[in-house]
Design an enzyme around this catalytic site. Structure first.
Site, mmCIF file in Angstrom:
data_model
loop_
_atom_site.group_PDB
_atom_site.id
_atom_site.type_symbol
_atom_site.label_atom_id
_atom_site.label_comp_id
_atom_site.label_asym_id
_atom_site.label_seq_id
_atom_site.Cartn_x
_atom_site.Cartn_y
_atom_site.Cartn_z
ATOM 1 N N ARG A 1 10.108 -7.171 1.645
ATOM 2 C CA ARG A 1 10.435 -8.068 3.084
ATOM 3 C C ARG A 1 12.208 -9.646 2.853
ATOM 4 N NH1 ARG A 1 5.875 -5.260 3.312
ATOM 5 N NH2 ARG A 1 5.227 -4.050 4.957
ATOM 6 N N GLY B 1 8.508 3.415 -1.238
ATOM 7 C CA GLY B 1 7.998 3.888 0.520
ATOM 8 C C GLY B 1 8.237 2.644 1.143
ATOM 9 N N GLN C 1 4.311 -0.276 7.126
ATOM 10 C CA GLN C 1 4.685 -0.045 7.449
ATOM 11 C C GLN C 1 5.782 0.812 8.320
ATOM 12 O OE1 GLN C 1 4.908 2.763 3.913
ATOM 13 N NE2 GLN C 1 5.437 1.189 2.002
ATOM 14 N N ASP D 1 -4.661 0.034 -1.498
ATOM 15 C CA ASP D 1 -3.852 0.052 -2.659
ATOM 16 C C ASP D 1 -4.895 0.165 -3.871
ATOM 17 O OD1 ASP D 1 -1.486 0.751 -1.257
ATOM 18 O OD2 ASP D 1 -0.506 -0.961 -1.690
ATOM 19 N N ARG E 1 -3.783 10.455 -3.317
ATOM 20 C CA ARG E 1 -4.855 9.714 -4.572
ATOM 21 C C ARG E 1 -6.417 9.899 -3.939
ATOM 22 N NH1 ARG E 1 -1.830 4.002 -3.640
ATOM 23 N NH2 ARG E 1 -0.379 4.385 -5.021
HETATM 24 C C1 S3P Z 1 2.739 -0.945 2.370
HETATM 25 C C2 S3P Z 1 2.209 -0.988 3.812
HETATM 26 C C3 S3P Z 1 0.411 0.334 3.124
HETATM 27 C C4 S3P Z 1 1.093 -0.176 1.052
HETATM 28 C C5 S3P Z 1 2.303 0.473 0.684
HETATM 29 C C6 S3P Z 1 2.854 -1.425 0.540
HETATM 30 C C7 S3P Z 1 3.682 -2.322 3.223
HETATM 31 O O1 S3P Z 1 1.136 1.553 3.096
HETATM 32 O O2 S3P Z 1 0.149 1.341 1.052
HETATM 33 O O3 S3P Z 1 2.025 0.337 -1.030
HETATM 34 O O4 S3P Z 1 4.073 -3.126 1.669
HETATM 35 O O5 S3P Z 1 3.960 -2.494 4.166
HETATM 36 P P1 S3P Z 1 1.004 1.960 4.963
HETATM 37 O O6 S3P Z 1 1.289 1.095 6.004
HETATM 38 O O7 S3P Z 1 1.894 3.413 5.289
HETATM 39 O O8 S3P Z 1 -0.183 2.353 4.575
#
Ligand code: S3P
Length: 430
Positions: free
Chosen positions: A27, A95, A169, A315, A346
């Site tokens: 971020r 991701g 996310q 996580d 997972r």
């Molecule tokens: C993250 C949000 C999580 C987490 C990922 C990092 C982030 O995913 O599992 O490792 O940095 O916003 P989700 O928000 O899709 O659950």
């Protein structure tokens, strides 16, 4: 594919620090790119994933000075100043980058294509494409997956969106698109997820309104981030917290760890199980809570993790499964179907991996059930399946096991924590 053999150890002890938080590091680079002027990032968590973010903004015309391994200067170009790249952007395994960047690109000028590695190309993108389309974004996925193509527009409009899943996310992608939209954008969450995006945008001067179950953002004229000090990554501290808890005689202090309450669900669950983690030196750095953790070993009893709590330790659930495996009683995780959509499925990788080592764990559609046995698991082989959190789980299982664990595909720890095995080795006592 590297194999690392992790031998059983007696205890873990000493003082350590872990790399900067991965979520906050991504971020800082992304929001720094959208800010006016320079953003100085200290404590940056350098890893394969965050390198993907530096490369991505580089392809979009952003200069990033790499002052030191953990220090960057991001030269922001303002809210709509990103440039069309001449090739697809490769998000690698990241991701967070893959989900947040489209929210930013939706309101830029140009055409953008985003892709990733084999694992990332199996991860759902419709979850962000759907709300962004409602905002007027022109975004196409490949049957719901990457690659994703975005044609930027200056006609985004604010929406109110009720998230169908608890995902920081997705929330973040929508809020970032809201920066360049007309009107207010509101995201309603089914359960509280990590709020690093909101905190950093507020620090940068965006108008953010927070309520217990939702967050709104107004279009911003400009952002000024200037400085970010990244806290230590709680998710990188977690393997060490669990190892120290499970190994009798351990006393491990982890300094400067991010303690954002939306990240520290593992501490609450471990406390219910009887763990002894003392938090001291609590302070705030740039809107984020940090502190030092002193972890002493403890005998654990079983605990249940419910849907509402899942996002606060999403996580860390693989590590919880291991802790539950040596706790007295039967533990359950439910409402965690999102685990199937991570870097690996997972629920499968955790249950298959831990079972091979002798842990009594059963998969469920949306979680797992663990019948704890308060003694060391046998050990054996643990394939990472290309998932960094599973490789680290295998390593912690190794140090607490009777016979040791061979972590297959161990190099994948570099996705989030390149120095992980060395640090684990450095605190291990025979
Ligand atoms: C993250 C949000 C999580 C987490 C990922 C990092 C982030 O995913 O599992 O490792 O940095 O916003 P989700 O928000 O899709 O659950």
């Amino acid at each position: 594919m590297g194999v690392t053999r992790v031998e059983p150890v007696g205890s873990v002890a000493g003082h350590i620090a872990v790399p900067g938080d991965k979520s906050v590091s991504h971020r800082a680079v992304l929001i720094g790119a959208l800010s006016d002027g320079e953003t100085h990032v200290r404590g940056f968590g350098r890893s394969a994933d965050t390198e993907s973010t530096i490369a991505a903004v580089g392809a979009l015309g952003i200069q990033v000075d790499e002052v030191a391994d953990d220090e960057l200067v991001v030269h922001g170009v303002g809210l709509r100043g990103l440039q069309e790249p001449d090739a697809p952007i490769d998000a690698g395994n990241a991701g967070t980058l893959m989900r947040l960047l489209p929210g930013i690109l939706a309101g830029q000028e140009g055409r953008f294509e985003l892709t990733g590695d084999d694992s990332l190309r199996t991860r759902p993108m419709d979850r962000i494409a759907e709300p962004l389309k409602r905002m007027g974004a022109r975004i196409e996925t490949t049957k719901g997956l990457p690659p994703v193509v975005i044609e930027g527009t200056d006609a985004l409009k604010g929406i109110e969106y009720v998230l169908p899943m608890a995902s920081a996310q997705v929330k973040s992608a929508i809020l970032l698109a809201g920066l360049n939209a007309n009107g207010t954008t509101t995201v309603v969450e089914p359960a509280p997820t990590r709020d690093h995006t909101e905190l950093m945008l507020a620090t940068a001067g965006a108008r953010i309104q927070r309520r217990p179950k939702s967050v709104s953002i107004d279009p911003a004229g400009s952002l000024h981030l200037a400085e970010v000090t990244v806290p230590g990554d709680f998710s990188a501290a977690a393997p060490f917290i669990v190892a120290a808890t499970l190994l009798a005689g351990s006393e491990l202090t982890i300094h400067d760890v991010g303690l954002n309450p939306r990240r520290t669900g593992l501490l609450d669950v471990l406390e219910r199980m009887g763990a002894r983690v003392i938090v001291f030196n609590r302070r705030k750095v740039g809107g984020e809570l940090i502190g030092d953790l002193e972890v002493h070993s403890a005998e654990l009893t079983a605990a249940d993790v419910t849907e509402e709590e899942v996002p606060r330790l999403v996580d860390e659930l693989p590590l919880f499964a291991l802790a539950a495996g040596v706790a007295r009683g039967v533990s359950h995780v439910s409402g965690a179907g999102e685990l199937r959509l991570k870097e690996s499925d997972r629920i499968e990788t955790v249950t298959e991996g831990l079972r091979t080592l002798g842990v009594r764990i059963q998969p469920r559609d949306d979680g797992f059930e663990v019948r704890g046995v308060p003694s060391r698991p046998n050990g054996g082989q643990m394939p990472s399946k290309g998932d960094h959190r599973i490789a680290m789980l295998g390593a912690v299982a190794g140090v607490v096991s009777r016979d040791g664990v061979e972590v297959e595909g161990s190099d994948v720890v570099a996705i989030s924590f390149p120095g992980f095995f060395d640090l684990l080795h450095s605190v291990s006592r025979r």
